[in-house]
Motif scaffolding. Structure first.
Motif, PDB file in Angstrom:
ATOM      1  N   GLU A 186       0.832  -1.189   0.000  1.00  0.00           N
ATOM      2  CA  GLU A 186       0.000   0.000   0.000  1.00  0.00           C
ATOM      3  C   GLU A 186       0.880   1.258   0.000  1.00  0.00           C
ATOM      4  O   GLU A 186       1.763   1.409   0.839  1.00  0.00           O
ATOM      5  N   PRO A 187       0.644   2.174  -0.967  1.00  0.00           N
ATOM      6  CA  PRO A 187       1.527   3.327  -1.105  1.00  0.00           C
ATOM      7  C   PRO A 187       1.617   4.197   0.148  1.00  0.00           C
ATOM      8  O   PRO A 187       2.669   4.748   0.449  1.00  0.00           O
ATOM      9  N   SER A 188       0.502   4.286   0.911  1.00  0.00           N
ATOM     10  CA  SER A 188       0.522   5.170   2.073  1.00  0.00           C
ATOM     11  C   SER A 188       1.567   4.695   3.079  1.00  0.00           C
ATOM     12  O   SER A 188       2.158   5.485   3.798  1.00  0.00           O
ATOM     13  N   ARG A 206       5.175   5.546   1.524  1.00  0.00           N
ATOM     14  CA  ARG A 206       5.534   6.956   1.528  1.00  0.00           C
ATOM     15  C   ARG A 206       5.529   7.561   2.920  1.00  0.00           C
ATOM     16  O   ARG A 206       5.890   8.714   3.092  1.00  0.00           O
ATOM     17  N   LEU A 255       2.905   8.362   4.627  1.00  0.00           N
ATOM     18  CA  LEU A 255       1.778   9.252   4.885  1.00  0.00           C
ATOM     19  C   LEU A 255       0.877   8.622   5.945  1.00  0.00           C
ATOM     20  O   LEU A 255       0.743   7.404   6.012  1.00  0.00           O
ATOM     21  N   ASN A 286      -2.725  10.862   4.106  1.00  0.00           N
ATOM     22  CA  ASN A 286      -3.449  10.300   2.967  1.00  0.00           C
ATOM     23  C   ASN A 286      -4.905  10.291   3.400  1.00  0.00           C
ATOM     24  O   ASN A 286      -5.318   9.461   4.192  1.00  0.00           O
ATOM     25  N   THR A 336      -8.961   9.960   3.103  1.00  0.00           N
ATOM     26  CA  THR A 336     -10.031   9.245   2.398  1.00  0.00           C
ATOM     27  C   THR A 336     -11.380   9.667   2.963  1.00  0.00           C
ATOM     28  O   THR A 336     -11.552   9.727   4.185  1.00  0.00           O
ATOM     29  N   ARG A 356     -16.249  -0.695   2.940  1.00  0.00           N
ATOM     30  CA  ARG A 356     -15.027  -0.288   3.627  1.00  0.00           C
ATOM     31  C   ARG A 356     -15.372   0.247   5.025  1.00  0.00           C
ATOM     32  O   ARG A 356     -14.732  -0.082   6.012  1.00  0.00           O
TER      33      ARG A 356
HETATM   34  C1  LIG Z   1      -4.320   6.228   0.407  1.00  0.00           C
HETATM   35  O1  LIG Z   1      -5.176   5.357   1.080  1.00  0.00           O
HETATM   36  C2  LIG Z   1      -6.010   4.579   0.230  1.00  0.00           C
HETATM   37  C3  LIG Z   1      -6.936   3.790   1.108  1.00  0.00           C
HETATM   38  O2  LIG Z   1      -7.740   4.662   1.780  1.00  0.00           O
HETATM   39  C4  LIG Z   1      -5.173   3.713  -0.656  1.00  0.00           C
HETATM   40  O3  LIG Z   1      -5.986   2.954  -1.497  1.00  0.00           O
HETATM   41  C5  LIG Z   1      -4.238   4.585  -1.463  1.00  0.00           C
HETATM   42  O4  LIG Z   1      -3.411   3.800  -2.235  1.00  0.00           O
HETATM   43  C6  LIG Z   1      -3.415   5.488  -0.549  1.00  0.00           C
HETATM   44  N1  LIG Z   1      -2.674   6.441  -1.379  1.00  0.00           N
HETATM   45  C7  LIG Z   1      -1.478   6.946  -1.060  1.00  0.00           C
HETATM   46  C8  LIG Z   1      -0.882   7.905  -2.020  1.00  0.00           C
HETATM   47  O5  LIG Z   1      -0.885   6.670  -0.040  1.00  0.00           O
END
Ligand SMILES: *[C@@H]1O[C@H](CO)[C@@H](O)[C@H](O)[C@H]1NC(C)=O
Length: 269
Positions: free
Chosen positions: A77-79, A82, A84, A118, A120, A218
């Motif tokens: 997961e990018p968050s 990174r 975040l 990040n 949502t 979710r």
């Molecule tokens: C941010 O969080 C969402 C889930 O809520 C995830 O799908 C997404 O990849 C995240 N993006 C970043 C840039 O971290």
């Protein structure tokens, strides 16, 4: 605002979208087109179990439950990569608690922590199994409002844009999803109304409804039932319910949340 009270089955008639200003022929045509569109969406999730897209959506659900374990997905997961901090608000578009929550906490916090979180925006509702739709506490109009806000989020992922737009709508939540309100807020936040409309009506509304279904899933997976619930780092941070802050052991002020975010951010970095 709790989800436990009964969900209305939706309003008997089609949502009315009265024009706000003078009724020029162009405006009238637009209004008619919009009504048709709303009618489509309304019909889709209120009473159309035999919709041609039904099987497509059902198939999609099946594909969403593969054997891949959750942890594998989490790792990439990018968050997390990174650093975040995940921040999330769970709302219903026509809920007064959502208005207070966004205005008094979420927006001012985001202004101070934009580059560290990040964010949502998720929605509260109940998936209906018979028609692949969603039941919303404040009826079909709220479902459409939620879809419009999800469309804004997917088209304009920068929270400065879509959160501003959502706040603009939420300030006037009683008029969601009237066209005049959506147009005014779109204009104010440099959002292309036609793109929003296209998103909300794509595949006869199935596309937007699919987004709403994933969003409400979710929310229930997170154990959230109240609008508005703020979650920080995947845990409930604070709840705004019946005009009051509840379940906020770390404080409900802007400063409290900013400090909590900064702590988590520095721990991650
Ligand atoms: C941010 O969080 C969402 C889930 O809520 C995830 O799908 C997404 O990849 C995240 N993006 C970043 C840039 O971290």
């Amino acid at each position: 605002m709790g989800m436990d009270e009964k969900y209305p089955a939706g309003n008997p008639g089609m949502p009315l979208i009265p024009p706000r200003r003078g009724l020029s022929p162009g405006r009238f045509l637009l209004a008619v087109a919009y009504l048709v569109v709303v009618g489509f969406i309304y019909c889709f999730f209120q009473q159309n179990p035999n919709h041609p897209l039904h099987s497509h959506t059902a198939h999609h659900h099946a594909a969403q439950q593969p054997s891949a374990p959750e942890t594998v997905i989490k790792m990439v997961e990018p968050s997390v990569r990174r650093g975040l901090v995940p921040l999330e608000a769970h709302i219903m578009s026509k809920c007064p608690d959502a208005k207070d929550c966004l205005r008094d906490l979420v927006l001012p916090v985001m202004q101070k922590t934009l580059d560290k979180v990040n964010f949502t925006l998720s929605f509260i509702g109940r998936p209906t199994e018979h028609d692949d739709g969603v039941a919303c506490k404040h009826g079909a109009e709220e479902c459409l409002g939620n879809i419009i806000e999800l469309c804004a989020q997917s088209l304009y992922p920068d929270p400065k844009t879509y959160l501003g737009f959502v706040m603009c709508l939420t300030k006037d939540y009683r008029h969601i999803p009237q066209r005049g309100l959506i147009e005014d807020c779109a204009l104010e936040h440099a959002i292309d109304f036609d793109k929003l409309n296209e998103c909300a009506t794509k595949d006869d509304g199935a596309y937007g409804m699919g987004m709403l279904r994933s969003s409400v899933r979710r929310t229930s997976a997170a154990g959230v039932t109240k609008s508005c619930t703020v979650r920080l780092n995947e845990e409930i941070y604070c709840v705004r319910d019946n005009g009051q802050w509840k379940e906020c052991p770390h404080g409900s002020s802007v400063n409290d949340l900013v400090i909590a975010i900064e702590k988590l951010y520095h721990r991650r970095a």
